[in-house]
Design a protein around this motif. Structure first.
Motif, PDB file in Angstrom:
ATOM      1  N   ARG A  39       0.870  -1.189   0.000  1.00  0.00           N
ATOM      2  CA  ARG A  39       0.000   0.000   0.000  1.00  0.00           C
ATOM      3  C   ARG A  39       0.895   1.224   0.000  1.00  0.00           C
ATOM      4  O   ARG A  39       1.789   1.346   0.846  1.00  0.00           O
ATOM      5  N   CYS A  40       0.663   2.110  -0.947  1.00  0.00           N
ATOM      6  CA  CYS A  40       1.504   3.303  -1.052  1.00  0.00           C
ATOM      7  C   CYS A  40       1.416   4.117   0.243  1.00  0.00           C
ATOM      8  O   CYS A  40       0.323   4.440   0.708  1.00  0.00           O
ATOM      9  N   ALA A  41       2.567   4.436   0.806  1.00  0.00           N
ATOM     10  CA  ALA A  41       2.603   5.155   2.076  1.00  0.00           C
ATOM     11  C   ALA A  41       2.032   6.566   1.934  1.00  0.00           C
ATOM     12  O   ALA A  41       1.561   7.155   2.890  1.00  0.00           O
ATOM     13  N   LYS A  42       2.034   7.092   0.720  1.00  0.00           N
ATOM     14  CA  LYS A  42       1.552   8.456   0.509  1.00  0.00           C
ATOM     15  C   LYS A  42       0.089   8.461   0.072  1.00  0.00           C
ATOM     16  O   LYS A  42      -0.705   9.259   0.554  1.00  0.00           O
ATOM     17  N   CYS A  43      -0.281   7.552  -0.854  1.00  0.00           N
ATOM     18  CA  CYS A  43      -1.621   7.589  -1.470  1.00  0.00           C
ATOM     19  C   CYS A  43      -2.624   6.655  -0.801  1.00  0.00           C
ATOM     20  O   CYS A  43      -3.815   6.737  -1.088  1.00  0.00           O
ATOM     21  N   ASP A  44      -2.152   5.738   0.018  1.00  0.00           N
ATOM     22  CA  ASP A  44      -3.035   4.743   0.646  1.00  0.00           C
ATOM     23  C   ASP A  44      -3.697   3.802  -0.363  1.00  0.00           C
ATOM     24  O   ASP A  44      -4.715   3.193  -0.067  1.00  0.00           O
ATOM     25  N   ARG A  53       6.994   1.035  -8.243  1.00  0.00           N
ATOM     26  CA  ARG A  53       6.645   2.348  -7.689  1.00  0.00           C
ATOM     27  C   ARG A  53       5.141   2.531  -7.789  1.00  0.00           C
ATOM     28  O   ARG A  53       4.497   1.931  -8.644  1.00  0.00           O
ATOM     29  N   CYS A  54       4.602   3.383  -6.974  1.00  0.00           N
ATOM     30  CA  CYS A  54       3.184   3.713  -7.057  1.00  0.00           C
ATOM     31  C   CYS A  54       2.926   4.449  -8.376  1.00  0.00           C
ATOM     32  O   CYS A  54       3.535   5.490  -8.625  1.00  0.00           O
ATOM     33  N   PRO A  55       2.055   3.930  -9.233  1.00  0.00           N
ATOM     34  CA  PRO A  55       1.819   4.588 -10.525  1.00  0.00           C
ATOM     35  C   PRO A  55       1.193   5.978 -10.365  1.00  0.00           C
ATOM     36  O   PRO A  55       1.238   6.782 -11.284  1.00  0.00           O
ATOM     37  N   ARG A  56       0.611   6.227  -9.191  1.00  0.00           N
ATOM     38  CA  ARG A  56      -0.052   7.518  -8.979  1.00  0.00           C
ATOM     39  C   ARG A  56       0.958   8.608  -8.620  1.00  0.00           C
ATOM     40  O   ARG A  56       1.038   9.630  -9.282  1.00  0.00           O
ATOM     41  N   CYS A  57       1.764   8.384  -7.568  1.00  0.00           N
ATOM     42  CA  CYS A  57       2.691   9.428  -7.092  1.00  0.00           C
ATOM     43  C   CYS A  57       4.136   9.117  -7.457  1.00  0.00           C
ATOM     44  O   CYS A  57       5.019   9.947  -7.221  1.00  0.00           O
ATOM     45  N   LEU A  58       4.370   7.938  -8.013  1.00  0.00           N
ATOM     46  CA  LEU A  58       5.711   7.483  -8.396  1.00  0.00           C
ATOM     47  C   LEU A  58       6.644   7.311  -7.207  1.00  0.00           C
ATOM     48  O   LEU A  58       7.848   7.176  -7.377  1.00  0.00           O
TER      49      LEU A  58
HETATM   50 ZN   LIG Z   1       1.379   6.798  -4.285  1.00  0.00          ZN
END
Ligand SMILES: [Zn+2]
Lengths: 149, 377
Positions: A39-44, A53-58
């Protein structure tokens, strides 16, 4: 697609997943029947398959969390060709939408005896196989009575 | 790419097409078949091979059991160019997993940037003997495949079959509606001398009795693997050779993430489109793209086919060469060939009365590109 269903395989066992640092926590947790996803630590946002990497925030900071293993069948097909070494056809492949997040889809095999009667929308629970001789526990889905929210 | 932004001399034109025979098995290898198609396309363009100074290919074999052997089940630019005796190339590229439409986009860019004057494009498919076509032939699953291959997602169209089951579940369509796509393909294949299913109509009973491949997709919902090749030659209006037939022009292109831009990019409206060639590796794909491009409401594409709108005399004649379901698994180069022939008025017995603007889509729901080919720039 061809129908070479009875053609001999090159290998008698399921293709073995070869992990990288992005995916190894999934396969390690699988050995304890634990569905663990990043789970992305920034985007949840939770991802499957585990991305580098998280495709949303990279960002590349993930928290690996344990999921309930519950979901519903979003898509399914019963395959009648011998496409996977080590898996006898017919087998049923399902796309499971996990309860934790809309659109979080995991593709696996449906193993319940009643899989032929299963249908899109049915609740399932994910379990992991006993580790095979090469030490891999694969996720699989089993039809259940109802999904816990 | 609209004409307002392009001087007429830069208009990209298709001036030649060629095909090998298409068969379910072939003792002639993929290399020979690719040469057949390339030589025919160059001749059709009124050129000599020494005129060819650009090449685009998309060699990837897409079946799970592929061995990816150059001259085996794939043919690369390097091998084909050398064996054609071409020596004056200024540009050549293989779009590894690209589609025929991507080949066109690459070739057009090379022409517009004046890297070259005459681009040859070749796509060849081959069904190798002594392999299991749809069986993953790998002991290990690396990368993204570790989450797909052990679960069968990459073979026998399983991921498309799973979508098809979900589509039937939510739309109310049934396998009879998938049959309508197959039957349409077979009807249109009657007029295509290359089609492997030419003059091989399939009844509903035959369709329903055929072996299931990946439910709800049976044998006839899946395009049949074949051995064959097709090729085209492109240039710009400025370098048009003295050909005896009309060219077809590339009016515009689009990618799958913004497919509706195809109309603006081609400087055409939806109403201008006379026919379309839509990728039909699996029957359900037709419904998806009918809906996605706005000809139907969501989950209503099956009604469009059922109501006859995709017939030759319908509102939007579809896959007038039979599609992959009728011609064989040419992976989209057949769709492109048909659009070139229709737009240039050279489709023979298949020629539609009105085919000034042909839409071509090749690829899947999640990776695809689109073209409009036109009779005028
Ligand atoms: Zn993210």
């Amino acid at each position: 697609m061809a129908s070479d269903a009875n053609h001999a395989h090159n290998f008698g066992h399921r293709p073995r997943p070869v992990a990288t640092d992005s995916t190894r926590p999934f396969w390690t947790a699988a050995l304890a029947n634990d569905l663990s996803l990043p789970r992305c630590a920034k985007c949840d946002v939770i991802y499957y398959p585990p991305p580098p990497r998280c495709p949303r925030c990279l960002g590349d900071r993930f928290d690996w969390i344990s999921l309930s293993r519950r979901g519903r069948i979003a898509g399914m097909t019963t395959v009648h060709l011998a496409t996977i070494p080590g898996v006898e056809p017919p087998f049923t492949m399902v796309e499971i939408e996990l309860v934790e997040q809309k659109g979080l889809i995991l593709t696996t095999l449906l193993t319940s005896e009643k899989s032929a009667q299963a249908s899109v929308g049915d609740p399932v629970i994910l379990e992991f196989t006993e580790p095979d001789p090469r030490g891999v526990a694969y996720p699989q889905a089993r039809a259940t009575a109802e999904v816990q929210p | 790419m609209a004409t307002s932004r392009t001087s007429s001399n830069d208009a990209v034109a298709f001036i030649g097409v060629g095909s090998s025979a298409i068969t379910r098995a072939s003792d002639r290898g993929i290399h020979a078949l690719a040469l057949d198609a390339a030589i025919a396309a160059i001749a059709d363009a009124g050129l000599e091979r020494d005129d060819i100074d650009g090449y685009v290919g998309a060699p990837g074999a897409t079946n799970a059991g592929a061995v990816h052997s150059d001259g085996g089940d794939e043919i690369t630019a390097r091998t084909l160019v050398e064996s054609l005796g071409i020596t004056k190339l200024a540009f050549s590229v293989d779009a590894h997993k690209g589609f025929a439409t991507d080949m066109v986009i690459l070739g057009a860019q090379a022409l517009r940037s004046k890297s070259c004057k005459y681009v040859l494009g070749v796509r060849a498919l081959y069904r190798l003997p002594d392999i299991a076509y749809a069986t993953v032939a790998a002991e290990n699953a690396y990368g993204i495949d570790q989450f797909r291959v052990p679960f069968g997602a990459t073979a026998a169209g399983a991921r498309f079959a799973s979508r098809a089951q979900a589509y039937l579940h939510r739309s109310g369509a049934t396998r009879r509606d998938l049959y309508n796509v197959v039957a349409l393909a077979r009807r249109h294949a009657r007029l295509n001398p290359l089609a492997i299913w030419r003059d091989r109509d399939v009844s509903l009973d035959d369709y329903l009795a055929a072996p299931m491949v990946a439910s709800p997709l049976g044998r006839f919902d899946c395009d049949m693997p074949v051995c064959g090749a097709a090729a085209f030659v492109m240039t710009t209006a400025r370098n048009m050779p003295a050909i005896t037939h009309a060219p077809a022009y590339l009016a515009g292109t689009a990618g799958w993430q913004r497919p509706l831009e195809i109309f603006d990019n081609a400087n055409r409206t939806r109403a201008d489109i006379d026919c379309w060639q839509i990728y039909d590796g699996f029957s359900l794909m037709i419904f998806e793209w009918l809906e996605r491009l706005g000809w139907c409401e969501a989950d209503a594409g099956w009604k469009f086919i059922k109501d006859g709108h995709a017939e030759r005399d319908g509102r939007l004649p579809l896959n007038t060469f039979g599609g992959s379901l009728g011609e064989g698994r040419m992976h989209g180069i057949g769709h492109l060939r048909e659009a070139i022939l229709q737009a240039s008025g050279r489709a023979g017995a298949r020629q539609l009365p009105k085919a000034s603007n042909c839409l071509v889509q090749v690829g899947t729901f999640d990776f695809s590109s689109l073209l409009v080919l036109s009779a005028t720039p």
